[in-house]
Design an enzyme around this catalytic site. Structure first.
Site, PDB file in Angstrom:
ATOM      1  N   CYS A 205      -1.370   3.945  -6.516  1.00  0.00           N
ATOM      2  CA  CYS A 205      -2.141   3.298  -5.437  1.00  0.00           C
ATOM      3  C   CYS A 205      -2.317   1.868  -5.898  1.00  0.00           C
ATOM      4  O   CYS A 205      -2.610   1.625  -7.079  1.00  0.00           O
ATOM      5  CB  CYS A 205      -3.492   3.988  -5.288  1.00  0.00           C
TER       6      CYS A 205
ATOM      7  N   CYS B 138       0.863  -1.177   0.000  1.00  0.00           N
ATOM      8  CA  CYS B 138       0.000   0.000   0.000  1.00  0.00           C
ATOM      9  C   CYS B 138       0.901   1.229   0.000  1.00  0.00           C
ATOM     10  O   CYS B 138       1.757   1.373   0.878  1.00  0.00           O
ATOM     11  CB  CYS B 138      -0.854  -0.036   1.268  1.00  0.00           C
TER      12      CYS B 138
HETATM   13  N1  DGL Z   1      -4.136   0.722  -1.863  1.00  0.00           N
HETATM   14  C1  DGL Z   1      -3.724   1.838  -1.089  1.00  0.00           C
HETATM   15  C2  DGL Z   1      -2.501   2.546  -1.674  1.00  0.00           C
HETATM   16  O1  DGL Z   1      -1.727   1.962  -2.389  1.00  0.00           O
HETATM   17  C3  DGL Z   1      -4.695   2.896  -0.664  1.00  0.00           C
HETATM   18  C4  DGL Z   1      -6.153   2.748  -0.638  1.00  0.00           C
HETATM   19  C5  DGL Z   1      -6.771   3.512   0.504  1.00  0.00           C
HETATM   20  O2  DGL Z   1      -6.891   4.753   0.423  1.00  0.00           O
HETATM   21  O3  DGL Z   1      -7.089   2.855   1.473  1.00  0.00           O
HETATM   22  O4  DGL Z   1      -2.256   3.694  -1.386  1.00  0.00           O
END
Ligand code: DGL
Length: 263
Positions: free
Chosen positions: A190, A76
């Site tokens: 993301c 993430c």
């Molecule tokens: N998948 C997450 C990232 O790479 C973020 C998603 C969220 O905002 O929870 O930043």
């Protein structure tokens, strides 16, 4: 299954980390993994830095203490930007790999010298991301767009909203194309966004490079861990979620993960 081989722990605020896990499995198919989707506490990108730090530390504790993880992949961008320093100071000897928007790989691909970056608000406002951009100053033009709501729309697989938000945020980023001045390279900053690569492609057309970090993260894990301890069989994956119902996670798993050795 060899039960004595410790798994790699991996987490995200939800299903986004599956885009990283796909690459880990390609690079290290015999590794065991424990995947934690923190769906009950998403979106990290819109809840502030302290929230992402607290959740990352809590999940790391669970993966290490309850599941014996031998390494941690923070799948993430938002959690990496907010919490990787805290995780490294809490677990100084643990191999930890984070994810950040793939700006350097994008630099190697662009021909127009104009790169778009889409990511969560938490990532684009983080000191870590601002520092990274600063180190590349003068090498290309970066246009950065915070994309409120997009990760959550992908999480809930709300199709019309996914398409509308991708259209809205790509046009807010600028004009895409291969002509001088246009954006020819888009960083998917993301981990949820690469799951919708086909949707980005249908909005932007075939000529735009879409850049995501999965393969680089997998190579970094291999640099830290060396060859897999167990080589004969496909590894297994344990699925964990903070949501009350694991149905949506398992649907996402069926859609995005090849059907090998899950349990
Ligand atoms: N998948 C997450 C990232 O790479 C973020 C998603 C969220 O905002 O929870 O930043």
């Amino acid at each position: 299954m060899s039960t004595h081989v410790a798994p790699v722990g991996i987490f995200d605020s939800g299903i986004g980390g599956l885009s990283i896990l796909q690459s880990l499995q390609n690079e290290r198919p015999t590794e065991h993994y424990v995947y934690f989707a923190d769906t009950a506490h998403a979106p990290y990108g819109e809840k502030g830095e302290a929230h992402a730090v607290a959740r990352s530390l809590a999940i790391a504790r669970c993966l290490l203490e309850e599941h014996g993880a031998k390494a941690l992949v923070v799948a993430c961008n938002t959690a990496t930007a907010a919490a990787i320093a805290a995780l490294r100071s809490q677990y100084p000897t643990l191999p930890i790999v984070g994810v950040e928007p793939a700006l350097k790989p994008a630099l190697a691909l662009t021909r127009t010298g104009h790169i778009g970056v889409m990511a969560t608000r938490g990532t684009v406002n983080s000191a870590k991301f601002i520092d990274l951009l600063g180190t590349l100053e003068g090498q290309a033009r970066f246009t950065v767009t915070p994309c409120d709501g997009l990760a959550q729309a992908i999480e809930s697989q709300y199709r019309t909203k996914i398409r509308a938000l991708i259209q809205e945020y790509t046009s807010a980023t600028g004009t895409f194309g291969t002509e001088t001045g246009a954006i020819d390279t888009l960083v998917l900053g993301c981990t949820h966004y690469p799951l919708e690569q086909a949707e980005f492609r249908s909005v932007l057309g075939p000529d735009i490079a879409l850049v995501e970090p999965g393969a680089a993260v997998a190579r970094q894990l291999s640099r830290l861990l060396g060859p897999c301890e167990q080589r004969e069989r496909t590894g297994h994956i344990t699925w964990l979620t903070s949501a009350e119902d694991n149905g949506p996670l398992m649907q996402a798993v069926n859609r995005w993960m090849p059907p090998r050795g899950t349990h």
